[in-house]
Design an enzyme around this catalytic site. Structure first.
Site, PDB file in Angstrom:
ATOM      1  N   GLU A  46     -30.703 -10.737   8.148  1.00  0.00           N
ATOM      2  CA  GLU A  46     -31.584  -9.582   8.024  1.00  0.00           C
ATOM      3  C   GLU A  46     -30.797  -8.267   8.093  1.00  0.00           C
ATOM      4  O   GLU A  46     -31.081  -7.314   7.359  1.00  0.00           O
ATOM      5  CB  GLU A  46     -32.643  -9.585   9.138  1.00  0.00           C
ATOM      6  CG  GLU A  46     -33.541 -10.813   9.147  1.00  0.00           C
ATOM      7  CD  GLU A  46     -33.044 -11.909  10.076  1.00  0.00           C
ATOM      8  OE1 GLU A  46     -33.867 -12.488  10.797  1.00  0.00           O
ATOM      9  OE2 GLU A  46     -31.812 -12.159  10.083  1.00  0.00           O
ATOM     10  N   CYS A  78     -32.948  -8.495  15.753  1.00  0.00           N
ATOM     11  CA  CYS A  78     -33.205  -8.158  14.350  1.00  0.00           C
ATOM     12  C   CYS A  78     -34.575  -7.508  14.193  1.00  0.00           C
ATOM     13  O   CYS A  78     -34.791  -6.695  13.289  1.00  0.00           O
ATOM     14  CB  CYS A  78     -33.126  -9.410  13.482  1.00  0.00           C
ATOM     15  SG  CYS A  78     -31.442 -10.051  13.275  1.00  0.00           S
ATOM     16  N   ARG A 184     -19.107 -33.448   3.413  1.00  0.00           N
ATOM     17  CA  ARG A 184     -18.135 -33.164   4.469  1.00  0.00           C
ATOM     18  C   ARG A 184     -18.049 -31.664   4.726  1.00  0.00           C
ATOM     19  O   ARG A 184     -17.958 -31.220   5.877  1.00  0.00           O
ATOM     20  CB  ARG A 184     -16.762 -33.706   4.082  1.00  0.00           C
ATOM     21  CG  ARG A 184     -16.661 -35.226   4.100  1.00  0.00           C
ATOM     22  CD  ARG A 184     -15.256 -35.677   3.728  1.00  0.00           C
ATOM     23  NE  ARG A 184     -15.133 -37.136   3.707  1.00  0.00           N
ATOM     24  CZ  ARG A 184     -14.015 -37.782   3.394  1.00  0.00           C
ATOM     25  NH1 ARG A 184     -12.929 -37.101   3.061  1.00  0.00           N
ATOM     26  NH2 ARG A 184     -14.003 -39.108   3.400  1.00  0.00           N
ATOM     27  N   LEU A 204      -9.766 -38.487   5.439  1.00  0.00           N
ATOM     28  CA  LEU A 204     -11.050 -38.038   5.973  1.00  0.00           C
ATOM     29  C   LEU A 204     -11.110 -36.521   6.143  1.00  0.00           C
ATOM     30  O   LEU A 204     -11.624 -36.007   7.144  1.00  0.00           O
ATOM     31  CB  LEU A 204     -11.361 -38.738   7.303  1.00  0.00           C
ATOM     32  CG  LEU A 204     -11.444 -40.269   7.229  1.00  0.00           C
ATOM     33  CD1 LEU A 204     -11.721 -40.851   8.608  1.00  0.00           C
ATOM     34  CD2 LEU A 204     -12.510 -40.721   6.239  1.00  0.00           C
ATOM     35  N   GLU A 294     -18.904 -41.881   8.684  1.00  0.00           N
ATOM     36  CA  GLU A 294     -18.286 -42.641   7.594  1.00  0.00           C
ATOM     37  C   GLU A 294     -17.487 -43.768   8.238  1.00  0.00           C
ATOM     38  O   GLU A 294     -16.356 -43.569   8.660  1.00  0.00           O
ATOM     39  CB  GLU A 294     -17.371 -41.759   6.749  1.00  0.00           C
ATOM     40  CG  GLU A 294     -18.077 -40.686   5.955  1.00  0.00           C
ATOM     41  CD  GLU A 294     -17.179 -40.040   4.919  1.00  0.00           C
ATOM     42  OE1 GLU A 294     -16.418 -40.769   4.245  1.00  0.00           O
ATOM     43  OE2 GLU A 294     -17.212 -38.800   4.793  1.00  0.00           O
TER      44      GLU A 294
END
Length: 363
Positions: A46, A78, A184, A204, A294
């Site tokens: 914002e 905000c 990922r 990985l 994974e």
């Protein structure tokens, strides 16, 4: 709102541990300001949008994907900035799940005479911030179990005559693998077991090429500390590799791994295996909002049996392994998975099943 949601998605890899939020300011049918949140920039979406709009925000409508905050944290409220800018109307997708702010932002805006409308694009906004909602309510990360399978449900193709599998003998297509890299990128951590490391010697890493605030944390469950110091994942460690083990920490191997930049943490064990619930609790304490699992059969089965998986994302390739070698999951008993919001995606010649595990699934 769709434009605000598209802006929010730009925060993938950049907003965590805060939620991904986008904001658009419209006056007389024209966009006069927009922005999305990045953690390092501090300003919420914002504020970014209000700064870009300047005086044009007066009398305008502000579209935002999450309830504006009404408290002081790393930044000021905000709500006060919106009021001071003279915004006439606020349209928000969803209420803030954080109990510190839930509903209070809307109340403050309404009390200042600003029209408030909620629920526009709510379903998409909730999907976008599932990890944040999970973490803010449970202090544990949102877990997505991702696997690539043959049509007959195997995690690996048959080995060569030599008894080894080729490192690049992929099950899934190039398009599917590109999607995995995007997954990922959107995750704070990747979790696997030592069996996967020993079998495949993977990296990985996040190779999406997209910007991220901090490196993908790679987490290995290794009860007996069998991780080879010469493995590729260790060689590429840059304070982004975390190993949970039940083995003693006072050993030459631990010191060697630590010297290579690996953090080794002692974790309690259950039935000879690292306690998965304790691992997730520790990751939550480290402000890890999302985990991409994974792994192989054993850890997949353990995670499903423990009820810690929130979402399945299974890639199926048009291939038949023809023999039972590596099943999707080994579990002590049949596990009923009440799937919700099931979607089917296509990636090249592959298709993928995405499903949220239902409320009856134990958490």
């Amino acid at each position: 709102m769709q434009h605000a949601l598209a802006l929010a998605r730009k925060g993938a890899g950049l907003a965590s541990p805060n939620p991904m939020v986008g904001c658009v300011i419209v006056r007389e049918g024209q966009i006069v300001g927009e922005g999305f949140h990045q953690y390092e920039w501090r300003d919420h979406a914002e504020i970014v949008a209000l700064k870009s709009a300047g005086e044009k925000a007066r009398g305008a409508t502000l579209y935002v994907t999450l309830e504006p905050c009404n408290h002081t944290g790393r930044t000021g409220p905000c709500t006060e900035a919106i009021i001071a800018a003279g915004v006439q109307r606020v349209v928000a997708a969803m209420e803030d799940p954080n109990p510190v702010n839930a509903g209070r932002g809307f109340e403050r805006l309404g009390a200042a005479g600003i029209e408030v409308f909620t629920g526009v694009g709510e379903e998409e906004a909730r999907r976008l911030n599932e990890p944040f909602v999970c973490w803010i309510r449970t202090k544990k990360p949102f877990v997505t179990l991702k696997s690539a399978l043959t049509l007959d449900g195997q995690l690996a193709l048959p080995k060569e005559r030599s008894g080894k599998r080729k490192r690049r003998d992929w099950i899934s297509s190039e398009e599917s693998r590109a999607e995995v890299q995007r997954m990922r990128h959107a995750s704070d951590a990747l979790l696997t077991g030592i069996g996967t490391i020993l079998a495949d010697d993977p990296l990985l890493t996040d190779r999406s090429g997209l910007p991220r605030r901090k490196r993908l944390l790679r987490v290995i469950l290794d009860s007996k500390l069998r991780l080879p110091p010469g493995s590729r994942i260790v060689k590429t460690s840059d304070d982004d590799l975390l190993v949970f083990t039940a083995a003693p920490l006072h050993s030459a191997k631990v010191r060697k791994l630590q010297k290579a930049g690996v953090e080794v943490v002692h974790a309690k064990a259950r039935s000879g295996r690292v306690d998965l619930l304790a691992v997730l609790a520790e990751l939550g304490c480290r402000e890890i909002l999302s985990v991409l699992l994974e792994a192989g059969s054993n850890l997949n089965g353990a995670a499903l049996a423990a009820g810690v998986v929130h979402k399945l994302f299974l890639f199926y390739a048009p291939k038949i392994a023809g023999e039972s070698r590596v099943a999707f999951a080994h579990a002590p008993k049949l596990i009923h998975l009440p799937m919700q919001n099931v979607q089917i995606h296509t990636f090249g010649p592959d298709f993928a099943l995405e499903a949220r595990l239902g409320s009856n699934y134990p958490r």
